[in-house]
Design an enzyme around this catalytic site. Structure first.
Site, PDB file in Angstrom:
ATOM      1  N   GLY A 107       0.826  -1.198   0.000  1.00 23.42           N
ATOM      2  CA  GLY A 107       0.000   0.000   0.000  1.00 23.42           C
ATOM      3  C   GLY A 107       0.862   1.250   0.000  1.00 23.42           C
ATOM      4  O   GLY A 107       2.004   1.244  -0.468  1.00 23.42           O
ATOM      5  N   SER A 108       0.321   2.320   0.551  1.00 25.93           N
ATOM      6  CA  SER A 108       1.028   3.597   0.550  1.00 25.93           C
ATOM      7  C   SER A 108       2.137   3.620   1.592  1.00 25.93           C
ATOM      8  O   SER A 108       2.114   2.867   2.568  1.00 25.93           O
ATOM      9  CB  SER A 108       0.046   4.738   0.840  1.00 25.93           C
ATOM     10  OG  SER A 108      -0.402   4.691   2.187  1.00 25.93           O
ATOM     11  N   LYS A 154       2.691   6.049   3.657  1.00 28.41           N
ATOM     12  CA  LYS A 154       2.144   6.599   4.896  1.00 28.41           C
ATOM     13  C   LYS A 154       1.547   5.505   5.772  1.00 28.41           C
ATOM     14  O   LYS A 154       1.844   5.411   6.969  1.00 28.41           O
ATOM     15  CB  LYS A 154       1.086   7.660   4.578  1.00 28.41           C
ATOM     16  CG  LYS A 154       0.448   8.279   5.797  1.00 28.41           C
ATOM     17  CD  LYS A 154      -0.606   9.312   5.399  1.00 28.41           C
ATOM     18  CE  LYS A 154      -1.289   9.911   6.620  1.00 28.41           C
ATOM     19  NZ  LYS A 154      -2.331  10.913   6.236  1.00 28.41           N
ATOM     20  N   GLU A 158       5.740  -3.477   0.867  1.00 28.51           N
ATOM     21  CA  GLU A 158       5.793  -3.134  -0.558  1.00 28.51           C
ATOM     22  C   GLU A 158       4.987  -1.852  -0.720  1.00 28.51           C
ATOM     23  O   GLU A 158       3.762  -1.879  -0.821  1.00 28.51           O
ATOM     24  CB  GLU A 158       5.214  -4.266  -1.411  1.00 28.51           C
ATOM     25  CG  GLU A 158       5.968  -5.576  -1.321  1.00 28.51           C
ATOM     26  CD  GLU A 158       7.338  -5.520  -1.956  1.00 28.51           C
ATOM     27  OE1 GLU A 158       7.613  -4.541  -2.686  1.00 28.51           O
ATOM     28  OE2 GLU A 158       8.143  -6.424  -1.711  1.00 28.51           O
TER      29      GLU A 158
END
Length: 337
Positions: free
Chosen positions: A87-88, A90, A109
């Site tokens: 994912g992101s 953040k 990842e």
């Protein structure tokens, strides 16, 4: 992967007399994206069928549908020794902090901000087709999508003219129909993020060379977009998850490598050249700092079977490839006198 050897004079639960079983993945708990629950369910059924055909319980693979609350529960659960997150950056950082706080292992990842460098000696036609595939394929919604295009000053305008011409030929529509290259963005929120990104690009001096608009029709369709912009513009350092390609000019290989390495993400990268000395510099310690370093192929599509993953804010994890299994195991040193 946490393993244990089972020894018995008789088979244990169908296992041979001696067998190593994976305890940490029994069951394997997964959570799909909250916006794609039907895909999560479909993949779970497929995997359960494969397991059962091999005389294993289908429940080894267990999937959950839901949002951040389930993801947080997985990150905090001490019964789960390793959490793999895609994912992101953040959200990945928060997952890592939760898992590390309980001394768990984390495989990340995360975001990509991938660049293709085209040298003055490159095969232009090959590079143009590759950039089109890498920047427009999957509507730019791929972690290995090409987001930055670095062109040598001597071929800059020639390359751009050819690239814009092939962009004009891109067919938008239903991805299931033959001949469609560009489908819709994933959600209406993605469409809004695209439009907001275009505004930011313009405010930071970016020049729209092609596209730059949403398409007023059913579905979240946007135009594939080419932007001429400085490599120092703040927006270039962020991942805009859509078919937006930033184009910039360079003079030397050293300058191109510096631009490639200047962003916080480090997933995929590629260079187009015919010169061996440039290739060895690119793949060496003073070349690309990404986890995937390509030559004369796009940033996406060729990573299957390789150690997939990136460096820096991309997380440092590796999935697939010859070494990925090591991240799913618990290593012990045995000494038996």
């Amino acid at each position: 992967m946490v393993t244990q050897e089972i020894w018995s004079s008789e088979p244990v639960n169908g296992w041979p007399k001696k067998h190593v079983i994976d305890l940490s993945s029994y069951p394997d708990r997964r959570k799909g994206a909250p916006t794609t629950p039907l895909i999560t369910i479909a993949m779970t059924k497929i995997l359960a069928g494969v397991l059962e055909k091999n005389n294993l319980p289908g429940a080894i693979f267990t999937a959950f549908c839901g949002g951040a609350d389930i993801g947080q529960a997985i990150a905090l659960d001490t019964r789960i020794p390793l959490v793999s997150f895609t994912g992101s950056t953040k959200v990945g950082l928060m997952v890592q902090q939760h898992v590390n706080a309980r001394f768990g292992k984390c495989l990340l990842e995360l975001s990509g901000n991938n660049a293709i460098i085209v040298m003055d000696d490159a095969d232009i036609q090959l590079a143009v087709r590759s950039v089109l595939f890498a920047a427009v394929g999957t509507a730019g919604q791929r972690c290995t999508t090409c987001r930055r295009l670095l062109l040598h000053e001597s071929i800059y305008q020639t390359f751009l003219d050819q690239l814009i011409e092939v962009y004009k030929q891109v067919r938008l529509g239903d991805p299931l129909e033959s001949g469609t290259l560009l489908g819709p963005l994933h959600t209406s929120a993605s469409r809004e993020a695209f439009l907001k990104g275009i505004q930011t690009i313009r405010s930071q001096g970016g020049k729209i060379l092609y596209g730059g608009s949403a398409i007023e029709s059913e579905g979240n369709f946007v135009q594939p977009t080419i932007v001429e912009i400085s490599s120092s513009a703040p927006v270039v350092r962020e991942e805009l998850f859509g078919p937006v390609l930033y184009v910039m000019k360079f003079q030397t290989l050293k300058e191109a490598i510096e631009i490639n390495n200047s962003v916080s993400q480090g997933l995929s990268s590629s260079i187009f050249t015919r010169r061996p000395d440039i290739i060895f510099k690119w793949i060496g310690p003073h070349g690309s700092d990404c986890g995937i370093v390509n030559v004369n192929i796009p940033t996406n599509g060729a990573e299957i079977g390789g150690a997939f993953g990136g460096e820096k804010a991309t997380g440092g994890g590796r999935e697939a490839g010859s070494d990925s299994w090591k991240q799913y195991m618990r290593r012990a040193t045995w000494q038996v006198p």
